[in-house]
Structure formats: C-alpha cells, structure tokens
Design a protein around this motif. Structure first.
Motif, PDB file in Angstrom:
ATOM      1  N   ASN A  25      22.479 -48.589  29.796  1.00  4.49           N
ATOM      2  CA  ASN A  25      21.538 -47.573  30.289  1.00  4.49           C
ATOM      3  C   ASN A  25      22.179 -46.677  31.338  1.00  4.49           C
ATOM      4  OD1 ASN A  25      19.317 -47.779  28.739  1.00  4.49           O
ATOM      5  ND2 ASN A  25      17.921 -48.394  30.357  1.00  4.49           N
ATOM      6  N   TYR A  26      23.094 -47.253  32.104  1.00  3.98           N
ATOM      7  CA  TYR A  26      23.756 -46.444  33.131  1.00  3.98           C
ATOM      8  C   TYR A  26      24.646 -45.392  32.463  1.00  3.98           C
ATOM      9  CZ  TYR A  26      25.883 -45.113  37.472  1.00  3.98           C
ATOM     10  OH  TYR A  26      26.285 -44.372  38.562  1.00  3.98           O
ATOM     11  N   GLY A  29      22.493 -42.766  30.520  1.00  4.41           N
ATOM     12  CA  GLY A  29      21.296 -42.301  31.239  1.00  4.41           C
ATOM     13  C   GLY A  29      21.046 -40.806  31.108  1.00  4.41           C
ATOM     14  N   GLU A  30      22.107 -40.070  30.813  1.00  5.24           N
ATOM     15  CA  GLU A  30      21.982 -38.606  30.773  1.00  5.24           C
ATOM     16  C   GLU A  30      20.991 -38.125  29.711  1.00  5.24           C
ATOM     17  OE1 GLU A  30      25.940 -36.794  30.820  1.00  5.24           O
ATOM     18  OE2 GLU A  30      24.884 -34.899  30.400  1.00  5.24           O
ATOM     19  N   MET A  32      18.281 -39.523  28.947  1.00  6.80           N
ATOM     20  CA  MET A  32      16.958 -39.669  29.543  1.00  6.80           C
ATOM     21  C   MET A  32      16.709 -38.547  30.555  1.00  6.80           C
ATOM     22  SD  MET A  32      14.280 -41.100  29.430  1.00  6.80           S
ATOM     23  CE  MET A  32      12.977 -42.137  29.937  1.00  6.80           C
ATOM     24  N   GLU A  33      17.744 -38.182  31.289  1.00  6.60           N
ATOM     25  CA  GLU A  33      17.585 -37.118  32.282  1.00  6.60           C
ATOM     26  C   GLU A  33      17.193 -35.805  31.580  1.00  6.60           C
ATOM     27  OE1 GLU A  33      20.994 -35.620  34.241  1.00  6.60           O
ATOM     28  OE2 GLU A  33      19.846 -35.040  36.021  1.00  6.60           O
ATOM     29  N   TYR A  36      13.629 -36.044  30.353  1.00  7.21           N
ATOM     30  CA  TYR A  36      12.686 -35.968  31.480  1.00  7.21           C
ATOM     31  C   TYR A  36      12.528 -34.518  31.941  1.00  7.21           C
ATOM     32  CZ  TYR A  36      10.343 -37.436  35.781  1.00  7.21           C
ATOM     33  OH  TYR A  36       9.428 -37.615  36.790  1.00  7.21           O
ATOM     34  N   HIS A  53      16.581 -45.645  25.958  1.00  2.00           N
ATOM     35  CA  HIS A  53      16.681 -45.872  27.404  1.00  2.00           C
ATOM     36  C   HIS A  53      15.463 -46.678  27.889  1.00  2.00           C
ATOM     37  CE1 HIS A  53      18.346 -44.705  31.403  1.00  2.00           C
ATOM     38  NE2 HIS A  53      17.082 -44.758  31.799  1.00  2.00           N
ATOM     39  N   VAL A  54      14.298 -46.324  27.391  1.00  2.65           N
ATOM     40  CA  VAL A  54      13.069 -47.021  27.802  1.00  2.65           C
ATOM     41  C   VAL A  54      13.082 -48.469  27.288  1.00  2.65           C
ATOM     42  CG1 VAL A  54      10.550 -47.103  27.551  1.00  2.65           C
ATOM     43  CG2 VAL A  54      11.700 -44.905  27.931  1.00  2.65           C
ATOM     44  N   GLY A  57      15.743 -50.528  29.016  1.00  2.00           N
ATOM     45  CA  GLY A  57      15.353 -50.741  30.410  1.00  2.00           C
ATOM     46  C   GLY A  57      14.229 -51.768  30.544  1.00  2.00           C
ATOM     47  N   VAL A 102      14.708 -51.203  39.340  1.00  4.89           N
ATOM     48  CA  VAL A 102      15.173 -50.008  38.618  1.00  4.89           C
ATOM     49  C   VAL A 102      14.272 -49.694  37.416  1.00  4.89           C
ATOM     50  CG1 VAL A 102      17.088 -49.071  37.233  1.00  4.89           C
ATOM     51  CG2 VAL A 102      17.535 -50.076  39.464  1.00  4.89           C
ATOM     52  N   GLY A 106      11.637 -46.540  36.977  1.00  2.00           N
ATOM     53  CA  GLY A 106      11.761 -45.690  35.782  1.00  2.00           C
ATOM     54  C   GLY A 106      10.421 -45.544  35.079  1.00  2.00           C
ATOM     55  N   MET A 107       9.713 -46.672  34.935  1.00  3.23           N
ATOM     56  CA  MET A 107       8.394 -46.660  34.284  1.00  3.23           C
ATOM     57  C   MET A 107       7.399 -45.831  35.089  1.00  3.23           C
ATOM     58  SD  MET A 107       8.013 -50.557  33.076  1.00  3.23           S
ATOM     59  CE  MET A 107       6.357 -50.765  33.617  1.00  3.23           C
ATOM     60  N   ALA A 118      11.447 -40.755  40.384  1.00  2.00           N
ATOM     61  CA  ALA A 118      12.658 -40.456  39.597  1.00  2.00           C
ATOM     62  C   ALA A 118      13.923 -40.548  40.461  1.00  2.00           C
ATOM     63  CB  ALA A 118      12.534 -39.076  38.959  1.00  2.00           C
ATOM     64  N   HIS A 121      14.721 -44.052  41.410  1.00  2.00           N
ATOM     65  CA  HIS A 121      15.171 -44.775  40.203  1.00  2.00           C
ATOM     66  C   HIS A 121      16.681 -44.587  40.007  1.00  2.00           C
ATOM     67  CE1 HIS A 121      15.453 -46.200  36.085  1.00  2.00           C
ATOM     68  NE2 HIS A 121      15.872 -45.016  35.677  1.00  2.00           N
ATOM     69  N   ALA A 125      19.691 -47.270  40.529  1.00  4.65           N
ATOM     70  CA  ALA A 125      20.607 -47.557  39.405  1.00  4.65           C
ATOM     71  C   ALA A 125      22.055 -47.450  39.891  1.00  4.65           C
ATOM     72  CB  ALA A 125      20.347 -46.587  38.249  1.00  4.65           C
TER      73      ALA A 125
END
Ligand code: HEM
Ligand code: HEM
Length: 158
Positions: A25-26, A29-30, A32-33, A36, A53-54, A57, A102, A106-107, A118, A121, A125
């Motif tokens: 996830n690390y 992660g992009e 997800m960014e 979002y 990612h969800v 996580g 973390v 995120g949730m 955010a 989070h 991370a």
C-alpha cells in the motif's frame, strides 16, 4: 500472556503478511491519492487501483486485530531487560498501534468523508515505514552482528 520460546506458524505468517501488505500500500499509494483528488472534484476515479488500496488496507487492520488476539492466546517470547530491549519493545508497540491507526485514518478520510484525516493518514503511513526500517535494521543487527539468532524467531515456528 504466557512467555514462550518463539512464535507459532500463525504468528509468523501474520507478521510477514502484514509487513508485505503495508509495503504494497505504501509503494502503490499514489493511485489512491489520484482517486481521492478526483472524488474531491466530483469526478469518477479512473481504474481499480484505489479499490485495491482500500481492500489491502482493511486487511492490514483486520489481520492486526487477529494478531493482537493471537498474542494473548498463544503467548510471545520473553523480551530482554536491557535499555535497548526496552526501546525495541516500545517500537514494536508503536508498530502495532500504527498498523491499526493508518487504515482507520484512511477509512475516516475515504468512507467517512472527513478530509482532515487524509494528511494524518499519509503522515502515519510515513511513520510506519520509518519505524519498520529501524525495526528491520535492528533485527538484522541482532542476527548478523550480535549473532543471537533473533531473526530466526520470526522465521522458524516454535
Ligand atoms: C496499512 C494500510 C495503508 C497504508 C500503508 C496506506 C498508505 C498510503 C499512502 C503512502 C498514501 C499517499 C500516497 C501518495 O501521496 O503518493 C495514501 C493515500 C491515501 N489512502 Fe492509504 N494506506 C493504507 C490504508 C488505507 C485505507 C484502508 C484507506 C481507506 C479505506 C486509505 C485511504 C487513503 C486515501 C483516501 C488517500 C489519499 C490521501 C491524500 O491524498 O491526501 N488508505 N495511503
Ligand atoms: C511494516 C513492516 C513490519 C511491521 C509492521 C512489523 C511489526 C512487528 C511487531 C509488532 C513485532 C512484535 C511481535 C510480538 O512480539 O508481538 C515484530 C517482531 C519482529 N519483527 Fe517485525 N515488523 C515489520 C517488518 C519486519 C522486517 C522487515 C523484519 C526483518 C528484517 C522484522 C523482524 C522481526 C523480528 C525478528 C521480530 C521478533 C522480535 C522479538 O521477538 O523480539 N520485521 N514485528
């Protein structure tokens, strides 16, 4: 909690599975960014990377809860009493806390629509990765410099 000579196969599997999922996830992660950012502009996010990612996580959150439960039921090896051992134990406690915090943050940002969560989070991370690096280097130091076979505790079931 009982003091045992090592970790069970279940505890070892959970340790490495959680470490792998956190790293996944690390690294990714992009996606997800980007999703979002899209959602906040009322645009449908492209692709499925953010779903992954969800799911990954949330798996970290659930597996960490299982792991903490297993710790009480199955016991853990005795920790040393030197100041270094105490720092290492504190670090492990922080890693437990962060592997819960973390995904929870995120949730809160994603499902709960709380934008304030955010930033914390992503910060938390980054903290996991930094602390996990110190934790991993110290495990390797024990194994290869002190030669006390500590790393094998997380590799060979008791
Ligand atoms: C151990 C689990 C997790 C880790 C290590 C993690 C890691 C990350 C990282 C590193 C980023 C920033 C990516 C970048 O800026 O390039 C990120 C963003 C994000 N993550 Fe996670 N995440 C995890 C779990 C979750 C969960 C379970 C959710 C939601 C259910 C979630 C929701 C988000 C959101 C909404 C963002 C965008 C935040 C922003 O752009 O400010 N994450 N995550
Ligand atoms: C995100 C990555 C990681 C996390 C979140 C993590 C977390 C933890 C936690 C919470 C413990 C305490 C277990 C307990 O006694 O209840 C632990 C133990 C341990 N970890 Fe990790 N870990 C990670 C990565 C690594 C890596 C990369 C290594 C090795 C290079 C490693 C080696 C060990 C060893 C040897 C122990 C046993 C220490 C002892 O019994 O005193 N871990 N880890």
């Amino acid at each position: 909690m009982t003091q045992e000579p090592g970790y069970t196969r279940l505890q070892i599997t959970l340790h490495w599975a959680i470490a792998g999922l956190v790293l996944f996830n690390y690294i990714f992660g992009e996606t997800m960014e980007r999703a979002y950012d899209a959602v906040r502009q009322n645009v449908e996010p492209a692709g499925v990377g953010h779903y992954l990612h969800v799911v990954v996580g949330l798996a970290v959150l659930v597996l960490t809860l299982v792991r903490i439960g297993a710790r009480f039921v199955l016991g853990v090896p005795e920790k040393g009493t030197t100041p270094g051992d105490k720092v290492a134990a504190g670090l492990q406690g922080l890693l437990y806390l962060l592997t819960l915090l973390v995904p929870a943050l995120g949730m809160t940002a994603w499902g709960g629509g709380q934008a304030w969560a955010a930033g914390p989070h992503v910060l938390a991370a980054n903290a996991i990765m930094l602390l996990a690096l110190v934790h991993a280097v110290s495990a390797l130091f024990h194994q290869y410099v002190l030669k006390d076979r500590l790393l094998l505790r997380m590799m060979r079931p008791r």
